[in-house]
Design an enzyme around this catalytic site. Structure first.
Site, PDB file in Angstrom:
ATOM      1  CB  SER A   1      -0.966  -0.040   1.195  1.00 10.90           C
ATOM      2  OG  SER A   1      -1.947   0.948   1.094  1.00 10.90           O
TER       3      SER A   1
ATOM      4  CG  ASP B   1      -2.676   4.054  -1.326  1.00 12.72           C
ATOM      5  OD1 ASP B   1      -3.472   3.876  -2.266  1.00 12.72           O
ATOM      6  OD2 ASP B   1      -2.676   3.342  -0.306  1.00 12.72           O
TER       7      ASP B   1
ATOM      8  CG  ASP C   1      -2.998  -0.679  -2.196  1.00 12.37           C
ATOM      9  OD1 ASP C   1      -3.034   0.511  -1.813  1.00 12.37           O
ATOM     10  OD2 ASP C   1      -3.530  -1.605  -1.560  1.00 12.37           O
TER      11      ASP C   1
ATOM     12  CG  ASP D   1      -5.990   0.850  -0.275  1.00 10.19           C
ATOM     13  OD1 ASP D   1      -5.179   1.806  -0.285  1.00 10.19           O
ATOM     14  OD2 ASP D   1      -5.963  -0.037   0.600  1.00 10.19           O
TER      15      ASP D   1
END
Length: 450
Positions: free
Chosen positions: A101, A240, A242, A244
């Site tokens: 992440s 960010d 990833d 999410d």
């Protein structure tokens, strides 16, 4: 949290803590647990972000999955919520995302989604951990036709992009600046907003395996703030690693965080009668100004512990359709099962277009109290026990007495890193600095390892 699983899957420094050997076992044991009740050959989707360690861990994980007879559909680089969406809509047994992440490039992680598109519950994680800790691997070892088949499935990304576009509205040349954090959104965000008709300026779109989240993205929006002002964009959208999370920037270059994004979307849905039970689910980190704005608008709130998994749990339990975190995780349950930065971005631009209001106008209804958050590096074992240290407990109580109800303090462990987070809110920045600095001095003296 278990021995291996934190609040967001298994994480650690790649090749040292999160090793290929562990990734193989997670694929083998995780795949078995999630598919043992399947009547047909199970199918699992696997995605990753742009970290240099991603392909190494993906290869090991995939080998583990194939070894227990699971067919693996390799999605390549794409957003975490894309994996969740594809699992749910294409009838897969499970999904796996390889990402850490917003963490730096040296870290990586492995998170699982069940066949319903949701992250695993504690019971499933405990089953996997029990197999990891067993003295002997007694799982089946099929051969020949019993082994899983590996399929490259790049069309999964195109399906996800098309789905997000279908939830939006034509932007008719709106100037939009994107920061894809040199991460997972670098394969999709430009295409999504181009298809919506936006005029684009894009940064953070040249991943090299090492620059994910490096001075770009939702945790470092400063570059995007400048780009928005220089390009005359109506909005900036920072994801960010990833994708999410979403942090937005208004046309003046000012930050619009997760609290304000939730408020804007929540008010829009409430006015249309589409906000389930007229309630937004948020966490203890949400700003006092956010709570006051909801009260003025007559919108209810449910408050959970920090972590999008806890927000999702409350949403599922009580039937809510909007929730999220100040950090930019926003869950729109009518559209997806997990936080989705690009989905949130599409909805935010849709609201701007439909209301005819600028982002600064929409966000101005939330007056954010000054807030300061300091991360203190501590031993993992101590971050959970900090509140048991007498000196730390005493200084927090003293500061809360001085606040006299006009502000708040929150001290909590990170769910993914060896950090203790100290946060305070108060009417002025001077007061916030005083409260946080006083507490952190004591914490560092008692348990800090910096």
């Amino acid at each position: 949290m278990g021995k291996y699983f934190g609040t967001d899957g298994v994480r650690g420094e790649a090749n040292l803590e999160l090793t290929p050997e562990l990734a193989f076992k997670l694929g083998r044991f995780g795949g078995y647990v999630l598919s043992q009740h399947e009547t047909e050959a199970p199918k699992v989707f696997v995605g990753r972000d742009t970290r240099i360690s991603g392909e190494m861990l993906e290869s090991a994980l995939v080998a583990g999955l194939l070894s227990v007879g699971i067919h693996v559909y390799k999605l390549g680089v794409l957003a975490t919520p894309a994996v969740a969406y594809l699992v749910e809509t294409e009838g897969a047994s499970a999904g796996v995302m390889i990402s850490a992440s917003h963490n730096p490039a040296l870290d990586n992680g492995i998170k699982f989604f069940g066949g319903d598109g949701f992250k695993l519950d504690d019971e499933k994680e405990a089953e996997i951990e029990a197999l990891l800790d067993a003295e002997e691997d007694t799982l089946p070892r099929p051969s020949a036709e019993g082994l899983g088949i590996l399929v490259d499935y790049p069309e999964g990304l195109r399906k996800y992009e098309g789905y997000l576009v279908s939830t939006g509205t034509p932007l008719d040349g709106m100037k939009v600046a994107l920061d894809t954090a040199n991460g997972a959104a670098s394969t999709s965000a430009r295409q999504i907003f181009a298809d919506l008709g936006a005029q684009l300026t894009v940064i953070g779109e040249t991943p090299d395996g090492l620059n994910i989240n490096l001075n770009v993205g939702s945790t470092h929006p400063e570059a995007l703030q400048e780009v928005v002002k220089e390009s005359g964009s109506a909005i900036g959208l920072a994801f960010d690693g990833d994708s999410d999370r979403l942090i937005a920037v208004d046309e003046n270059g000012d930050i619009v965080d997760g609290d304000k994004i939730m408020y804007i979307i929540g008010k829009y849905l409430s006015k249309k009668g589409q906000l389930a039970q007229n309630t937004i689910v948020t966490t203890v980190m949400s700003n006092l100004g956010f709570h006051k704005a909801l009260n003025r608008e007559g919108i209810n709130k449910a408050v959970t512990a920090v972590g999008d998994r806890y927000v999702v749990e409350e949403m599922r339990k009580s039937g809510y359709n909007l929730g999220g975190e100040q950090s930019g995780h926003v869950i729109l349950m009518d559209y997806n099962t997990t936080g989705d930065g690009q989905l949130s971005a599409v909805q935010l631009t849709k609201i701007m277009k439909e209301t005819g209001k600028s982002l600064s106008e929409l966000a101005a209804e939330v007056t954010i109290y000054p807030q300061k958050l300091v991360n203190i590096r501590v031993e993992n074992v101590m971050k959970e026990k900090a509140m048991e240290v007498p000196a730390i407990k005493a200084i927090i109580e003293k500061m809360e007495e001085e606040m006299a109800g006009n502000g708040r303090i929150l001290v909590r462990p990170s769910g993914t890193e060896p950090l203790l987070r100290v946060m305070a809110e108060a009417p002025t920045t001077e007061e916030v600095d005083y409260y946080v600095d006083t507490i952190t001095d004591v914490v560092r003296a008692e348990i800090g390892i910096d």
